[in-house]
Enzyme design. Structure first.
Site, PDB file in Angstrom:
ATOM      1  N   PHE A  35      10.044  33.101  84.897  1.00  0.00           N
ATOM      2  CA  PHE A  35       9.293  34.217  85.681  1.00  0.00           C
ATOM      3  C   PHE A  35       7.690  33.618  84.673  1.00  0.00           C
ATOM      4  O   PHE A  35       7.537  33.764  83.263  1.00  0.00           O
ATOM      5  CB  PHE A  35       9.292  35.427  84.876  1.00  0.00           C
ATOM      6  CG  PHE A  35       8.600  36.435  85.664  1.00  0.00           C
ATOM      7  CD1 PHE A  35       8.648  37.021  86.445  1.00  0.00           C
ATOM      8  CD2 PHE A  35       7.708  37.161  84.894  1.00  0.00           C
ATOM      9  CE1 PHE A  35       8.070  37.130  87.536  1.00  0.00           C
ATOM     10  CE2 PHE A  35       6.848  38.160  85.659  1.00  0.00           C
ATOM     11  CZ  PHE A  35       7.208  38.404  86.655  1.00  0.00           C
ATOM     12  N   ASP A  61      15.310  36.197  78.859  1.00  0.00           N
ATOM     13  CA  ASP A  61      14.750  37.269  79.517  1.00  0.00           C
ATOM     14  C   ASP A  61      16.072  37.580  80.303  1.00  0.00           C
ATOM     15  O   ASP A  61      16.162  37.040  81.142  1.00  0.00           O
ATOM     16  CB  ASP A  61      13.668  36.618  80.180  1.00  0.00           C
ATOM     17  CG  ASP A  61      13.320  37.269  81.440  1.00  0.00           C
ATOM     18  OD1 ASP A  61      13.834  38.727  81.823  1.00  0.00           O
ATOM     19  OD2 ASP A  61      11.810  37.519  81.473  1.00  0.00           O
ATOM     20  N   TYR A 110      12.556  49.039  84.038  1.00  0.00           N
ATOM     21  CA  TYR A 110      12.059  49.770  85.106  1.00  0.00           C
ATOM     22  C   TYR A 110      12.458  49.146  87.372  1.00  0.00           C
ATOM     23  O   TYR A 110      12.310  49.487  87.854  1.00  0.00           O
ATOM     24  CB  TYR A 110      10.731  50.002  85.260  1.00  0.00           C
ATOM     25  CG  TYR A 110      10.012  48.069  85.896  1.00  0.00           C
ATOM     26  CD1 TYR A 110       9.437  47.812  86.421  1.00  0.00           C
ATOM     27  CD2 TYR A 110       9.365  48.439  84.537  1.00  0.00           C
ATOM     28  CE1 TYR A 110       9.572  46.307  86.221  1.00  0.00           C
ATOM     29  CE2 TYR A 110       9.076  46.584  83.717  1.00  0.00           C
ATOM     30  CZ  TYR A 110       8.677  45.909  85.561  1.00  0.00           C
ATOM     31  OH  TYR A 110       8.079  44.776  85.465  1.00  0.00           O
ATOM     32  N   LYS A 111      13.628  48.587  86.637  1.00  0.00           N
ATOM     33  CA  LYS A 111      14.060  47.260  87.469  1.00  0.00           C
ATOM     34  C   LYS A 111      15.541  47.779  88.366  1.00  0.00           C
ATOM     35  O   LYS A 111      16.136  49.209  89.060  1.00  0.00           O
ATOM     36  CB  LYS A 111      14.226  45.893  87.785  1.00  0.00           C
ATOM     37  CG  LYS A 111      13.440  44.767  87.383  1.00  0.00           C
ATOM     38  CD  LYS A 111      13.043  43.236  86.747  1.00  0.00           C
ATOM     39  CE  LYS A 111      11.799  42.471  87.276  1.00  0.00           C
ATOM     40  NZ  LYS A 111      10.919  43.482  87.540  1.00  0.00           N
ATOM     41  N   ARG A 168      12.931  37.965  98.979  1.00  0.00           N
ATOM     42  CA  ARG A 168      13.666  38.496  98.815  1.00  0.00           C
ATOM     43  C   ARG A 168      14.325  39.887  98.368  1.00  0.00           C
ATOM     44  O   ARG A 168      13.142  40.849  99.064  1.00  0.00           O
ATOM     45  CB  ARG A 168      12.618  38.277  97.132  1.00  0.00           C
ATOM     46  CG  ARG A 168      13.216  39.081  96.402  1.00  0.00           C
ATOM     47  CD  ARG A 168      12.953  38.081  94.337  1.00  0.00           C
ATOM     48  NE  ARG A 168      12.735  39.300  94.345  1.00  0.00           N
ATOM     49  CZ  ARG A 168      11.720  40.009  92.628  1.00  0.00           C
ATOM     50  NH1 ARG A 168      12.232  38.895  91.882  1.00  0.00           N
ATOM     51  NH2 ARG A 168      10.950  40.591  92.797  1.00  0.00           N
TER      52      ARG A 168
END
Length: 418
Positions: free
Chosen positions: A127, A204, A229-230, A378
């Site tokens: 990322f 990660d 938060y995902k 996605r």
């Protein structure tokens, strides 16, 4: 909609052991097909109710007396994550700061723990903020950032990482699930390879925590960071978490010396003396409202069970790929995620030269996907609230957009403000 595929979706929903969890989330418009839960999870009803209670009773009525319980909130959330979401021990996970800040803290601590070693290893599809943090850390310390090539669709290869390792490597830092393709990395194998050359491993978990099993203890992982938060549904800007293996906690020292990591915090001593526990990786005052939201999100995930969540995530992905093969492959789409269920997290990515225009047309049709460069659509599946019928409906609308060519009415280039 093709009848037999819809009938199949409804049959899968009827047999879904997690189907009832959908009712425990706030869904204001049932016509919206939400396929971006791997960017921002839906709001659990329990979170909405808990925050109202916290605002009215704890903050509103108790005022500063609320700190009697708020002080332990970061550890409380960490222990729920450790026991119900990650394979970790109580006292190895704590809620703290953002993922980027936590990555910096742990990466710096790892480099300090390997004096004389001059190399950090990562991959070119990690990322972007992870890459930036590691670039900055390497530049500040005069270290080399050794970047391994990754396949955009298949993810980082353990073989490529192992080829980059030698006795000069201090740290290997990678993502467990690739943000672009959803490819799952060989966390146990890469961690073992890092240890074989004396390096530490930092993972990660942003796209894996709450979507797939994360074998931190059994794989001997040293360090990890992740967001809430995902898939953990902690809300926009929710605080992140970090993991430090218990055996390392008393020897690693992070670079940001804050008073929440200090022994005898309220003695207000002038010299820094960190506690022995995972709290030594805390810095400043925790975000209480965000902490409660993260707590409720972690609890509902732990209640459902990560194995059941992962099984449904694989099934949703397999069903989506079945729809892709039948409906989209003939229209210029290519699969940009692993076909093998065991190698894929909870999202499926499709490649199309006009992916940006298609993503905007989908939003106009009440389907919310995500766009990722280069030319990738996605589609994220959140097993706690995404149904098979919802996936079928989303793919049906996507097929209609492509067959009609309606996406061509949307701008071909991405705006700076999106």
């Amino acid at each position: 909609m093709t009848d037999h595929l819809l009938v199949r979706a409804r049959g899968l929903d009827a047999a879904d052991p997690l189907a009832a969890f959908r009712e425990r989330f706030v869904i204001t418009d049932p016509d919206v097909v939400y396929l971006d839960g791997n960017s921002l999870g839906r709001l659990p009803k329990a979170t909405r109710d808990r925050l109202r209670e916290v605002v009215d009773r704890e903050w509103g009525a108790e005022l500063i007396r609320g700190w009697d319980r708020w002080m332990s909130l970061a550890r409380e959330v960490g222990d729920v994550l450790a026991g119900g979401v990650l394979e970790a021990l109580p006292g190895e996970v704590v809620l703290s700061d953002s993922t980027s800040v936590n990555l910096y803290k742990l990466a710096a601590a790892a480099c300090d723990a390997r004096p004389g070693r001059r190399v950090i290893v990562t991959d070119d599809d990690n990322f972007p903020t992870d890459q930036y943090i590691l670039q900055g850390l390497a530049a500040a310390r005069g270290m080399e950032l050794r970047v391994v090539r990754s396949d955009l669709d298949a993810g980082v290869s353990a073989r490529e990482v192992i080829a980059a390792l030698d006795s000069d490597v201090a740290l290997v830092s990678l993502s467990h699930v690739a943000y672009r393709s959803g490819a799952v990395a060989d966390l146990p194998g890469i961690t073992a390879a890092a240890h074989a050359v004396g390096a530490l491993a930092l993972w990660d978990l942003c796209h894996s925590a709450g979507s797939v099993p994360v074998p931190l203890r059994s794989a001997g992982v040293d360090l990890a960071v992740g967001c809430t938060y995902k898939h953990l549904n902690g809300g926009p800007g929710a605080p992140a978490f970090l993991y430090v293996r218990a055996e390392l906690q008393s020897t690693l020292r992070q670079p940001i010396w804050g008073w929440f990591g200090q022994r005898g915090q309220f003695d207000m001593a002038g010299g820094y003396d960190p506690v022995e526990s995972v709290e030594r990786f805390l810095v400043g005052t925790p975000p209480v409202l965000g902490g409660y939201a993260a707590l409720e999100g972690a609890r509902i995930t732990a209640e459902a069970g990560i194995d059941a969540i992962a099984a449904k995530g694989r099934a949703l992905g397999a069903y989506a790929i079945e729809l892709f093969d039948a409906w989209l492959a003939p229209h210029g789409f290519a699969l940009a995620s692993p076909r093998d269920d065991a190698r894929r997290g909870a999202h499926v990515t499709l490649h199309h030269p006009q992916a940006w225009q298609i993503s905007q047309a989908l939003r106009a049709a009440n389907v919310i996907p995500d766009f990722r460069t280069p030319d990738r659509l996605r589609l994220g599946f959140a097993p706690l609230y995404t149904s098979f019928a919802e996936v079928c409906l989303g793919f049906e609308r996507l097929r209609e957009i492509v067959e009609s060519g309606s996406y061509k009415a949307f701008p071909a280039e991405r705006s700076r403000v999106t």
